[in-house]
Write a protein that holds these residues in place. Structure first.
Motif, mmCIF file in Angstrom:
data_model
loop_
_atom_site.group_PDB
_atom_site.id
_atom_site.type_symbol
_atom_site.label_atom_id
_atom_site.label_comp_id
_atom_site.label_asym_id
_atom_site.label_seq_id
_atom_site.Cartn_x
_atom_site.Cartn_y
_atom_site.Cartn_z
ATOM 1 N N SER A 435 0.704 -1.275 -0.072
ATOM 2 C CA SER A 435 0.042 0.094 -0.137
ATOM 3 C C SER A 435 0.693 1.114 0.314
ATOM 4 O O SER A 435 0.211 2.457 -0.971
ATOM 5 N N ILE A 436 2.108 0.936 0.697
ATOM 6 C CA ILE A 436 2.940 2.178 0.800
ATOM 7 C C ILE A 436 3.629 2.776 -0.269
ATOM 8 O O ILE A 436 3.997 3.630 -0.987
ATOM 9 N N ASN A 437 3.854 1.325 -1.147
ATOM 10 C CA ASN A 437 4.286 1.867 -2.264
ATOM 11 C C ASN A 437 3.724 1.996 -3.216
ATOM 12 O O ASN A 437 4.120 2.994 -4.447
ATOM 13 N N ALA A 438 2.620 1.965 -3.282
ATOM 14 C CA ALA A 438 1.320 2.435 -3.979
ATOM 15 C C ALA A 438 1.084 3.837 -3.693
ATOM 16 O O ALA A 438 -0.158 3.941 -4.350
ATOM 17 N N CYS A 439 1.657 4.144 -2.887
ATOM 18 C CA CYS A 439 1.157 5.922 -2.141
ATOM 19 C C CYS A 439 -0.990 5.419 -1.883
ATOM 20 O O CYS A 439 -1.033 6.646 -1.968
ATOM 21 N N LYS A 440 -0.667 4.197 -1.156
ATOM 22 C CA LYS A 440 -2.167 4.353 -0.112
ATOM 23 C C LYS A 440 -2.196 4.327 1.112
ATOM 24 O O LYS A 440 -2.031 3.401 1.891
ATOM 25 N N ILE A 441 -1.482 5.476 1.459
ATOM 26 C CA ILE A 441 -1.068 5.348 2.523
ATOM 27 C C ILE A 441 -1.866 5.493 3.157
ATOM 28 O O ILE A 441 -2.001 4.516 5.130
ATOM 29 N N ARG A 442 -3.325 5.997 3.718
ATOM 30 C CA ARG A 442 -4.571 5.487 4.321
ATOM 31 C C ARG A 442 -5.117 3.947 4.920
ATOM 32 O O ARG A 442 -4.735 3.363 5.775
ATOM 33 N N ALA A 443 -4.592 3.399 3.178
ATOM 34 C CA ALA A 443 -4.717 2.015 4.081
ATOM 35 C C ALA A 443 -3.869 0.760 4.381
ATOM 36 O O ALA A 443 -3.924 0.529 5.139
ATOM 37 N N ALA A 444 -2.516 2.415 4.591
ATOM 38 C CA ALA A 444 -1.544 1.038 4.645
ATOM 39 C C ALA A 444 -1.338 1.487 6.599
ATOM 40 O O ALA A 444 -1.538 0.666 6.914
ATOM 41 N N THR A 445 -1.968 2.529 6.659
ATOM 42 C CA THR A 445 -2.006 3.218 8.640
ATOM 43 C C THR A 445 -3.609 2.285 8.862
ATOM 44 O O THR A 445 -3.101 1.229 10.027
ATOM 45 N N ALA A 446 -3.939 1.704 8.019
ATOM 46 C CA ALA A 446 -5.498 0.951 8.750
ATOM 47 C C ALA A 446 -4.925 -0.326 9.510
ATOM 48 O O ALA A 446 -5.430 -1.145 10.037
ATOM 49 N N ARG A 447 -3.905 -0.965 7.997
ATOM 50 C CA ARG A 447 -3.321 -1.867 7.980
ATOM 51 C C ARG A 447 -2.345 -2.094 9.720
ATOM 52 O O ARG A 447 -2.607 -3.298 9.868
ATOM 53 N N LEU A 448 -1.879 -1.139 9.882
ATOM 54 C CA LEU A 448 -0.753 -1.179 11.112
ATOM 55 C C LEU A 448 -1.330 -1.518 12.326
ATOM 56 O O LEU A 448 -1.559 -1.940 12.263
ATOM 57 N N MET A 449 -2.565 -0.589 12.187
ATOM 58 C CA MET A 449 -3.353 -0.757 13.181
ATOM 59 C C MET A 449 -4.102 -2.217 13.531
ATOM 60 O O MET A 449 -4.312 -2.352 14.719
#
Length: 708
Positions: A435-449
């Motif tokens: 997700s970060i690599n695709a610049c989808k930071i919101r989705a990446a943050t949700a996956r972190l939590m």
């Protein structure tokens, strides 16, 4: 082979401090991207600098009674230090007033000039005889020809949003002295953008993975047809045009500011001891070039800047331009002139940096304008960072400290549940990275939590407080797996919350730093058995209402000042310089279906309807809200992100019949708390008396699709 990536963030003007809108647009997502790429093994150079020329800086200096150089010196230091305190660390943070930038910009101009690519012509401009200078757009005020706003700026009316030509203003006046300007002839050099249009369209046509907002914006310019654009101005602050016949003229800031990426890279290379190293990143076709910007910079980075690079030749064109939308503040547009903003230096004087990083990342305006509020900030900290992530870490390490003498036990006889928790962690780690690599930071943050949620669910299901007595081996396995998840979390959290990630690593008692571990290694179990953990500490303390209220009060005071100015303007008084338009009120947040209106509803325009963002979503889980007969708590997915929605449908639908169902979600509704649960949207339903029917698609359609 490792990827080679040059990452840039838009150069901030040196006319004021950084605020949260800047962070959400160009700086925080870039830092998260860079930190991840390094953990993934890429060779990355992260470049930025201060944009120190231009009319905005000149006006700010004049208002403060100092020289432009004094102004840019002041804000260069303030902004550089503020970035560092927030954990945004550039390989080089340069400034466009340096000799290396002046020289590089002049070389670009001469390269285009020698190739015969520039045109020269005279044009009419407003001139102030009192100040003895031609007036750039921001030096001119007057009545807007579209809406009659009496204090419209020379290039744009802040009330109606119209783009303007200073010569079209009614009753224009000099913004510096108030006198009436004259129209005079002046000569400038132009870049004929039309000659690059075909090449630009072909180049952008191949960018199938770019954001729609970037491509659609550029296509709009192409449909209108690109026209020549001046690259020189009549100012006394800037980079002198390197031609004898251009005495008294400087390079237009739109032309020279992006060249600051190259001059900053040159400065970095010289400081590293290899002055030619910058060419490996700008002239090597195997190196990727990624520009992080806000949407107001799309035209400059996706059309004008590539045209300049094409004209000069020999330089890489941008590989990716992940432009973000705007971040609003509590439902209103940020206004720096009215002090309606959250300034980074003020924030850092009161709260830890990672709380802001996480809140913005979790609500990043990637595909539509987003919103920040202090209540949202408090909820992100209390309900997610403290109650989910911090709780998991603290309960695990406190248990290890108390019942295993502070030593991480070995793992033996892992059962299916233990293996599943580790597998879920690895899967989520891979999803965060992609997700970060695709610049989808919101989705990446949700996956972190979600990693922390996996840890909590696993801890609860494993019940180490019972197995400590009944099954020592199972208890040890549980604690070992939980510590493995914390180790992974420390690495996964580094791009988002580097300060908290470092604390996690220290509390685990591991050697080195979480930044020394590769992303791939973090997705797999590490050698942690037998390690003595550090002293467990509360990672995120809860924020009380009393700590947040002063910040809310500041914004309310700014709103009252803006309203007073709007009232004065409506009464016929001249609007003050920079007065923003009245912000539209946000719709009331509710999870209940609205009752039918008593009479015909008022008609709305298509623009009003377009403000409502309707998306196809799918219900993942549903449960009743305690002590609420009518409310259900739904977990829904839009394909790229998950949300919690509270809906007043418990008397019509059971939780079981909703799971797996596709619905229509109002995706841009302001979050609201209902019975202690934050609802992040509203589902569409039709009602007639006690009868209620959920609205959903009648054909198979992808999640996240926009409902029109």
């Amino acid at each position: 082979m490792a990827r080679s990536i040059l990452v840039t963030s838009a150069l901030p003007y040196s006319n004021g401090p950084i605020h949260i809108g800047h962070l959400a647009g160009a700086y925080l997502p870039a830092d998260i991207y860079v930190r991840y790429q390094r953990l993934a093994g890429s060779h990355v150079v992260f470049i930025c600098g201060a944009d120190e020329h231009g009319v905005a800086n000149m006006l700010a200096a004049r208002q403060q009674g100092i020289t432009p150089q004094q102004l840019v010196d002041k804000y260069f230091t303030l902004n550089r230090d503020s970035f560092a305190r927030l954990g945004i660390v550039f390989d080089n943070f340069s400034r466009t007033s340096l000799d290396v930038h002046h020289k590089t910009s002049q070389e670009f101009f001469l390269a285009l000039h020698k190739k015969g690519m520039l045109t020269v012509r005279s044009e009419r401009q407003l001139y102030c005889p009192n100040d003895q200078m031609f007036l750039a757009e921001r030096y001119v005020r007057g009545a807007c020809p579209a809406c009659d706003n009496p204090s419209a700026q020379g290039d744009q009316c802040e009330k109606c949003g119209s783009w303007l030509d200073p010569l079209t203003l009614k009753a224009p006046y000099c913004a510096l002295c108030g006198s009436t300007p004259e129209i005079r002839e002046t000569t400038h050099w132009y870049l004929p953008m039309g000659s690059f249009q075909a090449q630009l369209e072909t180049w952008l046509g191949g960018k199938k993975d770019w954001k729609d907002n970037v491509l659609n914006y550029c296509n709009g310019w192409f449909r209108e047809g690109l026209k020549e654009r001046a690259i020189t101005r009549d100012l006394d602050w800037g980079i002198p045009v390197p031609l004898a016949e251009a005495k008294g003229k400087v390079l237009y800031v739109w032309f020279e500011a992006p060249i600051g990426y190259i001059s900053s890279t040159k400065e970095w290379a010289a400081r590293s001891g290899d002055p030619d190293k910058w060419r490996q990143y700008w002239c090597n076709p195997d190196c990727e070039l990624v520009h992080f910007i806000g949407k107001d910079n799309i035209v400059f980075h996706a059309i004008f800047w590539p045209a300049v690079l094409m004209g000069v030749g020999g330089y890489n064109l941008p590989t990716l331009i992940p432009a973000n939308e705007f971040l609003n503040l509590d439902g209103r547009k940020l206004s720096t002139s009215q002090n309606y903003a959250v300034w980074l230096p003020d924030y850092l004087a009161t709260f830890p940096p990672d709380l802001l990083r996480y809140t913005i990342a979790a609500n990043l305006p990637e595909t539509k304008d987003g919103d920040f509020s202090w209540k949202q900030f408090q909820a992100c900290n209390n309900d997610e960072l403290a109650d989910i992530l911090g709780n998991f870490v603290n309960r695990t390490l406190t248990f290890v400290q108390k019942h295993r003498d502070g030593v991480i036990p070995p793992a033996s006889g892992l059962k299916a549940a233990d293996q599943a928790a580790l597998a879920d962690t690895a899967r989520l780690g891979a999803e965060i990275g992609s997700s970060i690599n695709a610049c989808k930071i919101r989705a990446a943050t949700a996956r972190l939590m979600e990693v922390a949620r996996v840890g909590n669910r696993y801890f609860d299901a494993s019940q180490p407080w019972l197995t400590r007595v009944s099954d020592e081996q199972a208890c040890s396995a549980t604690l070992h797996v939980c510590c493995q998840i914390i180790r992974s979390l420390a690495v996964f959290a580094n791009p988002f919350m580097p300060f908290s990630a470092a604390k996690l690593w220290k509390q685990l008692g591991l050697d080195g730093s979480e930044a020394d571990v590769s992303w791939a290694a973090a997705c797999e179990p590490g050698a942690i058995a037998g390690r003595r953990i550090g002293q467990p500490e509360i990672l995120f303390r809860k924020l009380e209402d009393a700590e947040i209220q002063p910040e809310i009060d500041k914004l309310n005071e700014a709103i009252e000042r803006m309203k007073e100015k709007e009232r004065s303007h409506a009464a016929g008084a001249p609007a003050p310089q920079g007065a923003p338009p009245a912000a539209a009120s946000a719709p009331p947040a509710t999870a209940q279906p609205a009752a039918p209106p008593a009479g015909p509803p008022p008609q709305i325009s298509i623009d009003d309807f377009a403000k409502v963002d309707l998306r196809i979503a799918k219900v993942l889980s549903a449960e009743k809200v305690p002590k609420a007969d009518k409310l259900l708590k739904l977990r829904v997915t839009l394909g790229t992100e998950e949300r919690t929605v509270v809906a007043g449908i418990a008397q019509q639908y059971s939780p079981e019949e909703l799971v797996g169902r596709k619905i229509v979600l109002v995706a841009n509704l302001k979050p609201a708390k209902l019975r202690g649960v934050e609802s992040q949207g509203m589902i569409l339903a039709a009602s007639e008396g006690a009868v209620l029917a959920i609205i959903g698609p009648d054909k198979e359609i992808a999640l996240g699709c926009k409902v029109k």
